[in-house]
Write a protein that holds these residues in place. Structure first.
Motif, PDB file in Angstrom:
ATOM      1  N   THR A   1       0.813  -1.214   0.000  1.00  0.00           N
ATOM      2  CA  THR A   1       0.000   0.000   0.000  1.00  0.00           C
ATOM      3  C   THR A   1       0.847   1.266   0.000  1.00  0.00           C
ATOM      4  O   THR A   1       0.412   2.296  -0.474  1.00  0.00           O
ATOM      5  N   HIS A   2       2.054   1.189   0.560  1.00  0.00           N
ATOM      6  CA  HIS A   2       2.931   2.361   0.619  1.00  0.00           C
ATOM      7  C   HIS A   2       4.167   2.210  -0.252  1.00  0.00           C
ATOM      8  O   HIS A   2       5.030   3.078  -0.270  1.00  0.00           O
ATOM      9  N   ASP A   3       4.281   1.068  -0.942  1.00  0.00           N
ATOM     10  CA  ASP A   3       5.431   0.771  -1.788  1.00  0.00           C
ATOM     11  C   ASP A   3       6.745   0.947  -1.017  1.00  0.00           C
ATOM     12  O   ASP A   3       7.665   1.614  -1.468  1.00  0.00           O
ATOM     13  N   LYS A   4       6.795   0.358   0.185  1.00  0.00           N
ATOM     14  CA  LYS A   4       7.975   0.473   1.042  1.00  0.00           C
ATOM     15  C   LYS A   4       8.437  -0.896   1.506  1.00  0.00           C
ATOM     16  O   LYS A   4       7.642  -1.788   1.760  1.00  0.00           O
ATOM     17  N   LYS A   5       9.741  -1.021   1.654  1.00  0.00           N
ATOM     18  CA  LYS A   5      10.348  -2.229   2.215  1.00  0.00           C
ATOM     19  C   LYS A   5      10.974  -1.843   3.546  1.00  0.00           C
ATOM     20  O   LYS A   5      11.536  -0.760   3.696  1.00  0.00           O
ATOM     21  N   HIS A   6      10.865  -2.736   4.523  1.00  0.00           N
ATOM     22  CA  HIS A   6      11.584  -2.545   5.775  1.00  0.00           C
ATOM     23  C   HIS A   6      11.942  -3.904   6.363  1.00  0.00           C
ATOM     24  O   HIS A   6      11.517  -4.943   5.871  1.00  0.00           O
ATOM     25  N   TYR A   7      12.757  -3.866   7.406  1.00  0.00           N
ATOM     26  CA  TYR A   7      13.277  -5.074   8.033  1.00  0.00           C
ATOM     27  C   TYR A   7      12.960  -5.040   9.520  1.00  0.00           C
ATOM     28  O   TYR A   7      13.015  -3.985  10.143  1.00  0.00           O
ATOM     29  N   GLU A   8      12.662  -6.202  10.073  1.00  0.00           N
ATOM     30  CA  GLU A   8      12.474  -6.338  11.516  1.00  0.00           C
ATOM     31  C   GLU A   8      13.424  -7.403  12.029  1.00  0.00           C
ATOM     32  O   GLU A   8      13.582  -8.450  11.401  1.00  0.00           O
TER      33      GLU A   8
ATOM     34  N   ILE B   1      13.859  -4.485  16.711  1.00  0.00           N
ATOM     35  CA  ILE B   1      14.374  -3.332  15.978  1.00  0.00           C
ATOM     36  C   ILE B   1      13.799  -3.347  14.574  1.00  0.00           C
ATOM     37  O   ILE B   1      13.796  -4.385  13.919  1.00  0.00           O
ATOM     38  N   GLU B   2      13.344  -2.188  14.136  1.00  0.00           N
ATOM     39  CA  GLU B   2      12.848  -2.054  12.765  1.00  0.00           C
ATOM     40  C   GLU B   2      13.777  -1.114  12.006  1.00  0.00           C
ATOM     41  O   GLU B   2      14.149  -0.056  12.512  1.00  0.00           O
ATOM     42  N   PHE B   3      14.166  -1.532  10.802  1.00  0.00           N
ATOM     43  CA  PHE B   3      15.034  -0.750   9.940  1.00  0.00           C
ATOM     44  C   PHE B   3      14.298  -0.400   8.652  1.00  0.00           C
ATOM     45  O   PHE B   3      13.467  -1.185   8.185  1.00  0.00           O
ATOM     46  N   ASP B   4      14.652   0.740   8.049  1.00  0.00           N
ATOM     47  CA  ASP B   4      14.090   1.063   6.740  1.00  0.00           C
ATOM     48  C   ASP B   4      14.844   0.290   5.662  1.00  0.00           C
ATOM     49  O   ASP B   4      15.748  -0.491   5.961  1.00  0.00           O
TER      50      ASP B   4
ATOM     51  N   TRP C   1      17.814   2.581  11.410  1.00  0.00           N
ATOM     52  CA  TRP C   1      16.791   2.178  12.377  1.00  0.00           C
ATOM     53  C   TRP C   1      15.631   3.169  12.386  1.00  0.00           C
ATOM     54  O   TRP C   1      15.817   4.369  12.283  1.00  0.00           O
ATOM     55  N   LYS C   2      14.427   2.618  12.526  1.00  0.00           N
ATOM     56  CA  LYS C   2      13.201   3.418  12.634  1.00  0.00           C
ATOM     57  C   LYS C   2      12.608   3.297  14.025  1.00  0.00           C
ATOM     58  O   LYS C   2      12.025   4.242  14.533  1.00  0.00           O
ATOM     59  N   GLU C   3      12.744   2.122  14.614  1.00  0.00           N
ATOM     60  CA  GLU C   3      12.169   1.880  15.936  1.00  0.00           C
ATOM     61  C   GLU C   3      13.002   0.840  16.662  1.00  0.00           C
ATOM     62  O   GLU C   3      13.413  -0.155  16.071  1.00  0.00           O
ATOM     63  N   ILE C   4      13.241   1.097  17.955  1.00  0.00           N
ATOM     64  CA  ILE C   4      13.966   0.152  18.800  1.00  0.00           C
ATOM     65  C   ILE C   4      13.174   0.004  20.084  1.00  0.00           C
ATOM     66  O   ILE C   4      12.912   0.995  20.767  1.00  0.00           O
ATOM     67  N   ASP C   5      12.778  -1.210  20.389  1.00  0.00           N
ATOM     68  CA  ASP C   5      12.016  -1.479  21.605  1.00  0.00           C
ATOM     69  C   ASP C   5      12.771  -2.504  22.432  1.00  0.00           C
ATOM     70  O   ASP C   5      12.827  -3.682  22.084  1.00  0.00           O
ATOM     71  N   CYS C   6      13.366  -2.040  23.527  1.00  0.00           N
ATOM     72  CA  CYS C   6      14.127  -2.922  24.412  1.00  0.00           C
ATOM     73  C   CYS C   6      13.250  -3.494  25.528  1.00  0.00           C
ATOM     74  O   CYS C   6      13.768  -4.085  26.470  1.00  0.00           O
ATOM     75  N   LYS C   7      11.954  -3.284  25.422  1.00  0.00           N
ATOM     76  CA  LYS C   7      10.963  -3.752  26.399  1.00  0.00           C
ATOM     77  C   LYS C   7      11.223  -3.098  27.753  1.00  0.00           C
ATOM     78  O   LYS C   7      10.887  -1.960  27.941  1.00  0.00           O
ATOM     79  N   PHE C   8      11.860  -3.825  28.672  1.00  0.00           N
ATOM     80  CA  PHE C   8      12.026  -3.306  30.019  1.00  0.00           C
ATOM     81  C   PHE C   8      13.473  -3.002  30.393  1.00  0.00           C
ATOM     82  O   PHE C   8      13.747  -2.637  31.518  1.00  0.00           O
ATOM     83  N   LYS C   9      14.388  -3.166  29.456  1.00  0.00           N
ATOM     84  CA  LYS C   9      15.776  -2.821  29.756  1.00  0.00           C
ATOM     85  C   LYS C   9      16.111  -1.512  29.033  1.00  0.00           C
ATOM     86  O   LYS C   9      15.480  -1.163  28.025  1.00  0.00           O
ATOM     87  N   PRO C  10      17.089  -0.782  29.521  1.00  0.00           N
ATOM     88  CA  PRO C  10      17.398   0.528  28.911  1.00  0.00           C
ATOM     89  C   PRO C  10      17.985   0.410  27.506  1.00  0.00           C
ATOM     90  O   PRO C  10      18.702  -0.540  27.188  1.00  0.00           O
ATOM     91  N   LEU C  11      17.657   1.387  26.696  1.00  0.00           N
ATOM     92  CA  LEU C  11      18.269   1.513  25.375  1.00  0.00           C
ATOM     93  C   LEU C  11      19.750   1.832  25.533  1.00  0.00           C
ATOM     94  O   LEU C  11      20.137   2.526  26.485  1.00  0.00           O
TER      95      LEU C  11
END
Length: 147
Positions: free
Chosen positions: A58-65, A74-77, A82-92
Protein backbone atom coordinates in the motif's frame (compact mmCIF):
# COMPACT_ATOMS: atom_id res chain seq x y z
CA UNK A 1 -25.61 -16.46 -10.37
CA UNK A 2 -24.30 -18.77 -7.65
CA UNK A 3 -21.34 -19.82 -9.83
CA UNK A 4 -20.47 -16.16 -10.43
CA UNK A 5 -20.56 -15.46 -6.71
CA UNK A 6 -18.29 -18.45 -5.98
CA UNK A 7 -15.91 -17.31 -8.71
CA UNK A 8 -15.80 -13.77 -7.30
CA UNK A 9 -15.15 -15.05 -3.77
CA UNK A 10 -12.40 -17.36 -5.04
CA UNK A 11 -10.72 -14.54 -6.97
CA UNK A 12 -10.92 -12.18 -3.99
CA UNK A 13 -9.42 -14.87 -1.75
CA UNK A 14 -6.51 -15.34 -4.14
CA UNK A 15 -6.02 -11.59 -4.41
CA UNK A 16 -6.00 -11.08 -0.63
CA UNK A 17 -3.67 -14.05 -0.14
CA UNK A 18 -1.18 -12.63 -2.64
CA UNK A 19 -1.16 -9.30 -0.80
CA UNK A 20 -0.73 -11.00 2.56
CA UNK A 21 2.44 -12.78 1.40
CA UNK A 22 4.61 -9.70 1.88
CA UNK A 23 7.01 -10.99 4.51
CA UNK A 24 9.95 -13.33 4.22
CA UNK A 25 12.41 -14.64 6.75
CA UNK A 26 16.00 -13.60 6.10
CA UNK A 27 19.44 -14.20 7.57
CA UNK A 28 21.75 -11.64 9.15
CA UNK A 29 23.77 -11.59 5.93
CA UNK A 30 20.73 -10.39 3.96
CA UNK A 31 20.22 -7.28 6.08
CA UNK A 32 21.41 -3.95 4.62
CA UNK A 33 25.01 -3.09 5.52
CA UNK A 34 24.10 -0.20 7.81
CA UNK A 35 21.74 -2.43 9.82
CA UNK A 36 24.47 -5.08 10.25
CA UNK A 37 26.96 -2.48 11.51
CA UNK A 38 24.35 -0.98 13.86
CA UNK A 39 23.51 -4.38 15.35
CA UNK A 40 27.16 -5.33 15.86
CA UNK A 41 28.02 -1.99 17.49
CA UNK A 42 24.98 -1.71 19.77
CA UNK A 43 23.71 -5.25 20.34
CA UNK A 44 26.76 -7.38 19.56
CA UNK A 45 26.29 -9.55 22.63
CA UNK A 46 22.77 -10.59 21.66
CA UNK A 47 21.80 -13.40 19.36
CA UNK A 48 19.39 -12.72 16.49
CA UNK A 49 16.40 -14.99 17.00
CA UNK A 50 14.89 -14.08 13.67
CA UNK A 51 14.79 -11.36 11.07
CA UNK A 52 12.44 -10.70 8.22
CA UNK A 53 12.03 -8.42 5.27
CA UNK A 54 8.59 -6.93 4.81
CA UNK A 55 7.15 -5.15 1.83
CA UNK A 56 4.16 -2.83 2.27
CA UNK A 57 2.29 -2.85 -1.00
CA UNK A 58 0.00 0.00 0.00
CA UNK A 59 2.93 2.36 0.62
CA UNK A 60 5.43 0.77 -1.79
CA UNK A 61 7.98 0.47 1.04
CA UNK A 62 10.35 -2.23 2.22
CA UNK A 63 11.58 -2.54 5.77
CA UNK A 64 13.28 -5.07 8.03
CA UNK A 65 12.47 -6.34 11.52
CA UNK A 66 14.98 -8.04 13.81
CA UNK A 67 14.19 -9.82 17.09
CA UNK A 68 17.04 -10.39 19.55
CA UNK A 69 17.51 -12.97 22.29
CA UNK A 70 16.99 -10.39 25.07
CA UNK A 71 13.53 -9.47 23.71
CA UNK A 72 14.65 -6.36 21.86
CA UNK A 73 12.85 -5.63 18.60
CA UNK A 74 14.37 -3.33 15.98
CA UNK A 75 12.85 -2.05 12.76
CA UNK A 76 15.03 -0.75 9.94
CA UNK A 77 14.09 1.06 6.74
CA UNK A 78 15.10 -0.27 3.33
CA UNK A 79 18.55 1.36 3.63
CA UNK A 80 19.22 -0.19 7.05
CA UNK A 81 18.62 2.95 9.14
CA UNK A 82 16.79 2.18 12.38
CA UNK A 83 13.20 3.42 12.63
CA UNK A 84 12.17 1.88 15.94
CA UNK A 85 13.97 0.15 18.80
CA UNK A 86 12.02 -1.48 21.61
CA UNK A 87 14.13 -2.92 24.41
CA UNK A 88 10.96 -3.75 26.40
CA UNK A 89 12.03 -3.31 30.02
CA UNK A 90 15.78 -2.82 29.76
CA UNK A 91 17.40 0.53 28.91
CA UNK A 92 18.27 1.51 25.38
CA UNK A 93 21.98 1.84 24.65
CA UNK A 94 22.84 5.49 25.43
CA UNK A 95 24.56 6.22 22.11
CA UNK A 96 21.29 5.57 20.22
CA UNK A 97 19.46 8.49 21.83
CA UNK A 98 20.43 11.94 20.46
CA UNK A 99 22.51 13.90 22.99
CA UNK A 100 20.02 16.76 23.36
CA UNK A 101 17.24 14.28 24.18
CA UNK A 102 19.55 12.40 26.59
CA UNK A 103 20.28 15.64 28.41
CA UNK A 104 16.58 16.53 28.69
CA UNK A 105 15.71 13.06 29.98
CA UNK A 106 18.53 12.89 32.53
CA UNK A 107 17.59 16.31 33.92
CA UNK A 108 13.81 15.83 33.87
CA UNK A 109 13.52 12.09 34.62
CA UNK A 110 16.77 11.11 36.39
CA UNK A 111 15.32 7.93 37.93
CA UNK A 112 13.85 6.45 34.75
CA UNK A 113 15.33 4.62 31.80
CA UNK A 114 14.51 5.00 28.11
CA UNK A 115 13.20 1.64 26.87
CA UNK A 116 11.85 2.46 23.40
CA UNK A 117 12.58 5.01 20.71
CA UNK A 118 10.97 5.69 17.34
CA UNK A 119 12.02 8.17 14.70
CA UNK A 120 10.46 9.51 11.55
CA UNK A 121 10.81 12.59 9.35
CA UNK A 122 9.43 14.85 12.07
CA UNK A 123 11.37 13.72 15.10
CA UNK A 124 11.49 11.16 17.89
CA UNK A 125 9.20 9.50 20.37
CA UNK A 126 10.78 8.04 23.50
CA UNK A 127 9.07 5.70 25.95
CA UNK A 128 10.35 5.66 29.51
CA UNK A 129 10.40 2.82 32.03
CA UNK A 130 7.60 4.56 33.95
CA UNK A 131 5.33 4.24 30.89
CA UNK A 132 5.45 7.91 29.93
CA UNK A 133 5.97 8.70 26.23
CA UNK A 134 7.60 11.93 25.12
CA UNK A 135 7.69 13.48 21.66
CA UNK A 136 10.68 15.49 20.39
CA UNK A 137 11.21 17.32 17.13
CA UNK A 138 14.02 16.41 14.75
CA UNK A 139 16.34 18.84 16.58
CA UNK A 140 15.77 17.04 19.88
CA UNK A 141 13.54 19.72 21.42
CA UNK A 142 10.73 18.46 23.65
CA UNK A 143 7.30 19.01 22.09
CA UNK A 144 4.73 17.18 24.19
CA UNK A 145 3.71 14.06 26.06
CA UNK A 146 2.08 11.31 24.05
CA UNK A 147 -0.39 9.72 26.45
Amino acid sequence: MRKNLILIVALLTCFVASWADNERKISFKELPGEAKVFLKENFGGEKILWAHEEYEYTHDKKHYEVHLSDGTEIEFDKMGVWKEIDCKFKPLPKNIIPKKIQKFLSETYPDTKSVKIERDLYGYEVKLSNGRELVFDDNGDFIRFDE
